[in-house]
Design a protein around this motif. Structure first.
Motif, PDB file in Angstrom:
ATOM      1  N   LYS A   1     109.406  89.413  49.115  1.00  0.00           N
ATOM      2  CA  LYS A   1     108.181  88.827  49.631  1.00  0.00           C
ATOM      3  C   LYS A   1     108.042  87.273  49.250  1.00  0.00           C
ATOM      4  CE  LYS A   1     103.131  88.851  48.571  1.00  0.00           C
ATOM      5  NZ  LYS A   1     101.967  89.378  47.796  1.00  0.00           N
ATOM      6  N   LEU A   2     108.606  86.823  47.983  1.00  0.00           N
ATOM      7  CA  LEU A   2     108.351  85.362  47.678  1.00  0.00           C
ATOM      8  C   LEU A   2     109.879  84.628  48.203  1.00  0.00           C
ATOM      9  CD1 LEU A   2     106.852  86.057  44.189  1.00  0.00           C
ATOM     10  CD2 LEU A   2     105.788  85.249  46.207  1.00  0.00           C
ATOM     11  N   ILE A   3     110.939  85.269  48.208  1.00  0.00           N
ATOM     12  CA  ILE A   3     112.154  84.716  48.217  1.00  0.00           C
ATOM     13  C   ILE A   3     112.493  84.781  49.647  1.00  0.00           C
ATOM     14  CG2 ILE A   3     114.548  83.906  47.225  1.00  0.00           C
ATOM     15  CD1 ILE A   3     112.267  83.222  45.531  1.00  0.00           C
ATOM     16  N   SER A   4     113.571  85.871  49.924  1.00  0.00           N
ATOM     17  CA  SER A   4     113.965  86.300  50.952  1.00  0.00           C
ATOM     18  C   SER A   4     114.393  87.633  51.068  1.00  0.00           C
ATOM     19  CB  SER A   4     115.253  85.200  51.382  1.00  0.00           C
ATOM     20  OG  SER A   4     116.238  85.489  50.621  1.00  0.00           O
ATOM     21  N   PRO A   5     114.593  88.320  52.111  1.00  0.00           N
ATOM     22  CA  PRO A   5     115.248  89.638  52.230  1.00  0.00           C
ATOM     23  C   PRO A   5     116.810  89.507  51.745  1.00  0.00           C
ATOM     24  CG  PRO A   5     114.215  89.289  54.446  1.00  0.00           C
ATOM     25  CD  PRO A   5     114.510  87.934  53.614  1.00  0.00           C
ATOM     26  N   LYS A   6     117.426  88.631  51.842  1.00  0.00           N
ATOM     27  CA  LYS A   6     118.698  88.599  51.332  1.00  0.00           C
ATOM     28  C   LYS A   6     118.630  88.776  49.763  1.00  0.00           C
ATOM     29  CE  LYS A   6     121.870  85.482  52.771  1.00  0.00           C
ATOM     30  NZ  LYS A   6     122.475  84.308  52.613  1.00  0.00           N
ATOM     31  N   ALA A   7     117.779  87.888  49.215  1.00  0.00           N
ATOM     32  CA  ALA A   7     117.564  87.960  47.722  1.00  0.00           C
ATOM     33  C   ALA A   7     117.062  89.313  47.142  1.00  0.00           C
ATOM     34  CB  ALA A   7     116.321  86.732  47.488  1.00  0.00           C
ATOM     35  N   ARG A   8     116.461  89.948  47.907  1.00  0.00           N
ATOM     36  CA  ARG A   8     116.110  91.370  47.405  1.00  0.00           C
ATOM     37  C   ARG A   8     117.284  92.427  47.207  1.00  0.00           C
ATOM     38  NH1 ARG A   8     115.860  96.487  50.009  1.00  0.00           N
ATOM     39  NH2 ARG A   8     114.643  97.586  48.794  1.00  0.00           N
ATOM     40  N   ILE A   9     118.169  92.277  47.954  1.00  0.00           N
ATOM     41  CA  ILE A   9     119.452  92.899  47.951  1.00  0.00           C
ATOM     42  C   ILE A   9     120.243  92.507  46.791  1.00  0.00           C
ATOM     43  CG2 ILE A   9     121.745  93.568  49.030  1.00  0.00           C
ATOM     44  CD1 ILE A   9     118.942  94.946  50.305  1.00  0.00           C
ATOM     45  N   VAL A  10     120.559  91.093  46.670  1.00  0.00           N
ATOM     46  CA  VAL A  10     121.241  90.621  45.646  1.00  0.00           C
ATOM     47  C   VAL A  10     120.743  90.896  44.467  1.00  0.00           C
ATOM     48  CG1 VAL A  10     122.240  88.495  44.836  1.00  0.00           C
ATOM     49  CG2 VAL A  10     122.302  88.894  47.460  1.00  0.00           C
ATOM     50  N   LEU A  11     119.352  90.516  44.277  1.00  0.00           N
ATOM     51  CA  LEU A  11     118.862  90.879  42.931  1.00  0.00           C
ATOM     52  C   LEU A  11     118.814  92.330  42.408  1.00  0.00           C
ATOM     53  CD1 LEU A  11     117.233  89.539  40.826  1.00  0.00           C
ATOM     54  CD2 LEU A  11     115.168  89.891  41.972  1.00  0.00           C
ATOM     55  N   LEU A  12     118.804  93.211  43.482  1.00  0.00           N
ATOM     56  CA  LEU A  12     118.887  94.698  42.907  1.00  0.00           C
ATOM     57  C   LEU A  12     120.279  95.075  42.532  1.00  0.00           C
ATOM     58  CD1 LEU A  12     116.798  96.558  45.719  1.00  0.00           C
ATOM     59  CD2 LEU A  12     116.290  96.312  43.379  1.00  0.00           C
ATOM     60  N   CYS A  13     121.277  94.356  43.134  1.00  0.00           N
ATOM     61  CA  CYS A  13     122.522  94.648  42.795  1.00  0.00           C
ATOM     62  C   CYS A  13     122.837  94.193  41.467  1.00  0.00           C
ATOM     63  CB  CYS A  13     123.723  94.008  43.634  1.00  0.00           C
ATOM     64  SG  CYS A  13     123.733  94.868  45.199  1.00  0.00           S
ATOM     65  N   PHE A  14     122.448  92.732  41.080  1.00  0.00           N
ATOM     66  CA  PHE A  14     122.479  92.092  39.889  1.00  0.00           C
ATOM     67  C   PHE A  14     121.677  93.088  38.790  1.00  0.00           C
ATOM     68  CE2 PHE A  14     120.831  89.364  36.574  1.00  0.00           C
ATOM     69  CZ  PHE A  14     121.970  88.411  36.388  1.00  0.00           C
TER      70      PHE A  14
END
Length: 562
Positions: A122-135
């Motif tokens: 919601k706040l950053i980007s769809p790409k950020a969601r995938i990368v953050l979840l992996c992290f």
């Protein structure tokens, strides 16, 4: 320096940080509203969303964030001298730690209890969601492996601990039943269930595991690893009020009572620090910056806290105004636990050589000896005091481990649930997480993983602060109080992970990693470190783009009035 002066400094930082700084942010910037409905009330399901009194939630939060790291970190970090460690504990908690914990609960709460995955989308980007979840998944795996090993070591090294662990579990389950099913008075419930846990500590000295189970079982890493994961399985799949919440609540009193009476013991004995205030910038375990700032993984700032606050606490807060005492207040209590551990390491040894000999055997024994000494000052027998110290550590570790497995189950669902519905099954997600953790513990790879834990932990904190900053910018609120801590934590922890990966790969390529276990362990953990750095850089770039979007919106002139 006298230990009492150190304690007084800690209390002063606690008072000013909580009563002045945190109160100002809560009332003037975030404007917490006790009348605004929280996700716990709107979506109450008795599993993840559960309105909980701040008095209960305070204990749950403390025991959920205060793992063994705020104890182990200062005991190890004193090798740079007690002054750098003390300054980081006090200043880190004041300017970064409580800010991180408080905002990590309040922002998800104001977004319907959304996880960091949802918030990043919601706040950053769809790409950020995938990368953050992996992290987050790799980060949680590091936490689980590190704390799983501490649980196993504590169970084997402190033979009174398993019995205390059993009694704590019984007391915690009973507490959940008494509070949420029988509707008993909270004071009566607390007294009864904490007393059961305390009896377990004493009973452990009478019936240690090697005499009740036999030396073979008592000293088996596989047995205690499986026992810990069975415990965590129930914590992950049962409703939070049934297992995880009440056990952590009861466990918090074991730790808080140990801390309280230990501090009284410090005032009674008022010992001076015998270890040096400063030993040098570069020591054997690394440079003061950035390594010391991640060695003290909790007590000053911890990314693990943001996982607890966002995935658990934000969904249980009964009122918005509870975020300051539960988020900010608990962080300052953990700071005092770190200060207490620092006092133990700095005062109970006659010389640096004596400390070096003790730390070579592990920080668990150092802490148990210190607790025994200071509790002995108020009349507790040495054997019971040492048992209490060992139990504090296993309680600190195992109650963190159960939440890690629970959050890994949630992360599995978010990350892989769209690929196949099977990954949304709570039992499947839990079993996958536990198999990975068991492999780390039994293969011995955990020892290479531990040195990554601090860096990954603090890097997670910078990612959480990035999300909070994006939220504040999107709402047009002042954001400097989260932005500058985010910048400091990002560069410090990225540097620490780069240093760590370099050392791991150097051990592989120079041949100092002896044996297949060391070779594989160093290589795998070096690759994990590189992955975490790359993921963090991608997230930082995506975050910076989002910041610029919010700045552009703010810079646009307001529409002219008709």
């Amino acid at each position: 320096m006298n230990s009492v002066v150190i304690l007084i400094l800690g209390f002063v930082v606690f008072f000013i940080g909580y009563r002045v700084y945190a109160k100002y942010v809560d009332t003037k910037i975030m404007k917490a509203d006790p009348k605004k409905p929280t996700p716990a009330k709107m979506f109450m399901d008795g599993v993840e969303f559960m309105p909980t009194s701040k008095n209960i939630l305070f204990g749950y939060q403390f025991k959920s964030i205060a793992g063994a790291a705020p104890v182990i970190g200062p005991i190890v970090a004193i090798q740079w001298g007690w002054l750098p460690a003390l300054l980081w504990l006090l200043l880190g908690a004041f300017f970064i730690g409580w800010v991180h914990d408080y905002s990590s609960a309040l922002v998800p709460m104001r977004n319907e209890g959304a996880s960091f995955g949802g918030l990043s989308y919601k706040l950053i980007s769809p790409k950020a969601r995938i990368v953050l979840l992996c992290f987050i998944y790799f980060f949680l795996l590091l936490v689980a492996g590190a704390f799983g090993n501490i649980v196993v070591d504590a169970a084997i090294g402190q033979k009174s601990s398993p019995m205390a662990w059993l009694f704590l579990t019984i007391g915690g389950i009973l507490a959940g039943q008494m509070i949420y099913r029988w509707k008993k008075d909270i004071i009566l419930t607390t007294v009864v269930c904490v007393l059961i846990a305390l009896i377990g500590i004493w009973f452990g000295t009478v019936a240690p595991s090697d005499s009740t189970l036999g030396a073979g079982i008592a000293n088996s890493r596989a047995v205690w690893a499986i026992a810990a994961l069975v415990f965590c399985y129930f914590a992950a799949v049962l409703p939070i009020w049934r297992f995880a919440l009440p056990i952590n609540y009861v466990a918090s009193y074991i730790v808080l009572l140990g801390l309280f009476f230990g501090i009284i013991g410090v005032f009674v004995l008022h010992p001076d620090f015998t270890l040096p205030a400063y030993t040098g910038f570069n020591i054997k375990i690394g440079p003061l910056w950035p390594i010391m700032f991640v060695t003290i993984g909790c007590g000053a700032i911890s990314g693990w806290h943001s996982i607890v606050s966002s995935s658990g606490t934000a969904r249980q807060l009964e009122y918005e105004t509870d975020a300051r005492p539960v988020g900010g207040g608990v962080m300052f209590v953990e700071m005092m636990l770190g200060v207490f551990a620092l006092i133990i390491a700095g005062t109970i040894f006659a010389s640096s050589s004596e400390y070096a000999a003790a730390i070579a055997k592990g920080p668990i024994g150092v802490f148990a000896a210190g607790v025994s000494k200071f509790l002995g000052a108020i009349g507790m027998p040495a054997a019971v005091g040492r048992s209490y110290g060992g139990v504090m550590l296993i309680v600190l570790a195992v109650t963190i481990l159960q939440l890690v497995i629970r959050f890994m189950r949630v992360a599995t669902s978010e990350l892989l649930g769209d690929i196949s519905p099977i990954f949304k099954n709570a039992h499947i997600g839990t079993v996958i997480a536990e198999i990975l953790v068991l492999i780390l513990i039994l293969t011995g790879w955990w020892q290479y993983l531990w040195i990554l834990f601090g860096g990954a932990n603090q890097l997670m904190a910078s990612m959480a602060l990035m999300l909070v900053t994006a939220y504040l910018m999107s709402q047009g609120k002042p954001y400097a109080w989260t932005f500058y801590p985010m910048i400091f934590m990002f560069f410090t922890t990225t540097a620490a992970l780069v240093v760590t990966s370099y050392r791991l790969f150097r051990a592989v390529f120079t041949g100092t990693a002896k044996g297949a276990e060391a070779y594989i362990g160093n290589t795998l953990m070096g690759l994990v470190a590189i992955f975490l750095v790359i993921a963090a850089i991608i997230l930082a770039v995506e975050g910076w783009k989002a910041f610029n979007r919010y700045r552009a919106v703010k810079a646009q002139p307001a529409p002219a009035k008709a």
